[in-house]
Design a protein around this motif. Structure first.
Motif, mmCIF file in Angstrom:
data_model
loop_
_atom_site.group_PDB
_atom_site.id
_atom_site.type_symbol
_atom_site.label_atom_id
_atom_site.label_comp_id
_atom_site.label_asym_id
_atom_site.label_seq_id
_atom_site.Cartn_x
_atom_site.Cartn_y
_atom_site.Cartn_z
ATOM 1 N N CYS A 212 -4.833 6.346 -7.446
ATOM 2 C CA CYS A 212 -6.264 5.559 -7.708
ATOM 3 C C CYS A 212 -5.811 4.197 -7.120
ATOM 4 C CB CYS A 212 -6.727 5.493 -8.991
ATOM 5 S SG CYS A 212 -8.156 4.633 -9.108
ATOM 6 N N GLU A 213 -6.425 3.919 -5.788
ATOM 7 C CA GLU A 213 -6.151 2.630 -5.532
ATOM 8 C C GLU A 213 -6.661 1.174 -6.368
ATOM 9 O OE1 GLU A 213 -6.875 1.939 -1.209
ATOM 10 O OE2 GLU A 213 -6.339 3.905 -0.709
ATOM 11 N N ALA A 214 -7.840 1.706 -6.797
ATOM 12 C CA ALA A 214 -8.478 0.590 -7.626
ATOM 13 C C ALA A 214 -7.645 0.279 -8.804
ATOM 14 C CB ALA A 214 -9.536 1.120 -8.133
ATOM 15 N N THR A 215 -6.901 1.305 -9.382
ATOM 16 C CA THR A 215 -5.825 1.176 -10.685
ATOM 17 C C THR A 215 -4.751 0.246 -10.096
ATOM 18 O OG1 THR A 215 -6.816 3.125 -11.675
ATOM 19 C CG2 THR A 215 -4.847 2.208 -12.542
ATOM 20 N N PHE A 216 -4.356 0.826 -9.136
ATOM 21 C CA PHE A 216 -2.843 0.045 -8.737
ATOM 22 C C PHE A 216 -3.072 -0.463 -7.340
ATOM 23 C CE2 PHE A 216 -1.423 3.209 -11.824
ATOM 24 C CZ PHE A 216 -0.831 2.266 -12.759
ATOM 25 N N PRO A 217 -3.796 -1.386 -7.154
ATOM 26 C CA PRO A 217 -3.799 -2.349 -5.591
ATOM 27 C C PRO A 217 -2.483 -2.450 -5.227
ATOM 28 C CG PRO A 217 -4.726 -3.623 -7.470
ATOM 29 C CD PRO A 217 -4.429 -2.444 -7.912
ATOM 30 N N ALA A 218 -2.267 -2.418 -3.876
ATOM 31 C CA ALA A 218 -1.021 -2.490 -3.220
ATOM 32 C C ALA A 218 -0.788 -4.012 -3.039
ATOM 33 C CB ALA A 218 -0.588 -1.827 -2.178
ATOM 34 N N GLU A 219 0.080 -4.822 -3.312
ATOM 35 C CA GLU A 219 0.287 -6.418 -3.259
ATOM 36 C C GLU A 219 1.216 -6.732 -1.972
ATOM 37 O OE1 GLU A 219 1.182 -7.774 -7.123
ATOM 38 O OE2 GLU A 219 -0.897 -8.782 -7.271
ATOM 39 N N ARG A 220 2.371 -6.151 -1.816
ATOM 40 C CA ARG A 220 3.268 -6.559 -0.792
ATOM 41 C C ARG A 220 4.248 -5.428 -0.728
ATOM 42 N NH1 ARG A 220 4.437 -9.114 -5.423
ATOM 43 N NH2 ARG A 220 6.808 -9.037 -6.077
ATOM 44 N N ALA A 221 4.950 -5.409 0.394
ATOM 45 C CA ALA A 221 5.907 -4.480 0.802
ATOM 46 C C ALA A 221 7.130 -5.263 1.037
ATOM 47 C CB ALA A 221 5.655 -3.688 2.013
ATOM 48 N N THR A 222 8.407 -4.467 0.681
ATOM 49 C CA THR A 222 9.567 -5.112 1.014
ATOM 50 C C THR A 222 10.431 -4.174 1.897
ATOM 51 O OG1 THR A 222 9.544 -6.196 -1.179
ATOM 52 C CG2 THR A 222 11.832 -5.980 -0.025
ATOM 53 N N VAL A 223 10.984 -4.557 2.951
ATOM 54 C CA VAL A 223 11.854 -3.730 3.905
ATOM 55 C C VAL A 223 13.177 -3.738 3.237
ATOM 56 C CG1 VAL A 223 12.569 -3.357 6.015
ATOM 57 C CG2 VAL A 223 10.485 -3.905 5.884
ATOM 58 N N CYS A 224 14.122 -2.751 3.340
ATOM 59 C CA CYS A 224 15.381 -2.627 2.703
ATOM 60 C C CYS A 224 16.085 -1.522 3.793
ATOM 61 C CB CYS A 224 15.703 -2.301 1.541
ATOM 62 S SG CYS A 224 14.904 -0.780 0.919
ATOM 63 N N PHE A 225 17.400 -1.819 3.803
ATOM 64 C CA PHE A 225 18.051 -0.884 4.839
ATOM 65 C C PHE A 225 19.356 -0.112 3.978
ATOM 66 C CE2 PHE A 225 15.855 -2.834 8.350
ATOM 67 C CZ PHE A 225 15.953 -1.632 9.204
ATOM 68 N N LEU A 226 19.701 0.985 4.074
ATOM 69 C CA LEU A 226 20.638 1.565 3.494
ATOM 70 C C LEU A 226 21.494 2.268 4.627
ATOM 71 C CD1 LEU A 226 18.701 3.384 0.458
ATOM 72 C CD2 LEU A 226 19.905 1.094 0.392
ATOM 73 N N ILE A 227 22.562 2.700 4.132
ATOM 74 C CA ILE A 227 23.396 3.543 5.085
ATOM 75 C C ILE A 227 23.652 4.874 4.642
ATOM 76 C CG2 ILE A 227 24.565 1.715 6.326
ATOM 77 C CD1 ILE A 227 26.991 1.697 4.513
ATOM 78 N N SER A 228 23.500 5.796 5.583
ATOM 79 C CA SER A 228 23.816 7.095 5.193
ATOM 80 C C SER A 228 25.094 7.712 5.859
ATOM 81 C CB SER A 228 22.532 7.892 5.513
ATOM 82 O OG SER A 228 22.869 9.534 5.500
#
Length: 232
Positions: A212-228
């Protein structure tokens, strides 16, 4: 704030619930509880429903008592405070595009994670593959978030006044060049795409209300990098 005091604030939650999404996973989790009863606790469907409030129907899980959700900004602040307290570390910010730029130093320790591959001297020398991901901070205006951190593929962590969900996964192509990697690493955030991916999986496997987008509106994103690791 002293170094020891900051350390205490790094882990905001002690304990993580890992959901059993399939019968074979449930069997593995039950066996793990038998082998490590001091750290793992089996939560039946009724217990999960009682604590979590909105899990997918009929899902049991295993609660890891020693699992921690780390507040990364607090952790990095603590790390820097400890380094500064030693009086042996100088903080300098430089954009390094080649190890040749560090030739004046006696030694250089490269600890840039996936970004290590952006150095031409190390490109193609390490058996690792970069993985790009995004985490999303969701607001929780109604207090509907899960009561404990949860994980099953993706994760949900209640923190501050909201919940952080993650993470998306984008693998860098094996045949990619150094220039391709620099483009890959330089891509910006895509809040809408990341939020949709996280909502879809977490609402199915962890917490139904995340749909439910109304219950949990998205505020911001963070980019991260990992190594496999790649096969040797």
């Amino acid at each position: 704030m002293g170094c020891e005091e900051i350390r205490g604030s790094d882990a905001r939650w002690l304990g993580i619930l890992r959901m059993a999404t399939e019968k074979k996973v449930e069997e593995k989790f039950r066996k793990a509880v038998e082998n490590f009863p001091e750290d793992l606790e089996w939560w039946a469907r009724e217990k999960v429903a009682e604590v979590v409030r909105c899990p997918p129907p009929g899902r049991p899980g295993v609660f890891c008592r020693s699992g921690m959700a780390v507040d990364c900004p607090a952790y990095l602040t603590a790390l820097w405070e400890c380094c500064r307290a030693s009086n042996n570390v100088k903080w300098t910010i430089l954009e390094i595009k080649s190890l040749r730029e560090l030739s004046s130093f006696d030694a250089a320790v490269v600890s840039a994670g996936a970004y290590t591959l952006a150095l031409p001297e190390l490109w193609g020398m390490l058996p690792i593959r970069p993985v790009r991901g995004q985490a999303v901070a969701f607001a929780d205006p109604g207090g509907a978030r899960p009561a404990v951190p949860m994980i099953s593929g993706k994760y949900l962590v209640p923190i501050g006044t909201g919940v952080v969900g993650g993470g998306t996964v984008e693998h860098f192509a094996e045949e990619g060049s150094l220039e391709d990697f620099r483009e890959f690493a330089g891509r910006g955030k895509d809040l809408e795409v990341a939020a949709h991916a996280i909502r879809s999986e977490t609402s199915e496997k962890l917490y139904t209300e995340m749909a439910c987008e109304a219950t949990f509106p998205a505020e911001r994103a963070t980019v991260c990098f990992l190594i496999s690791p790649m096969p040797l």
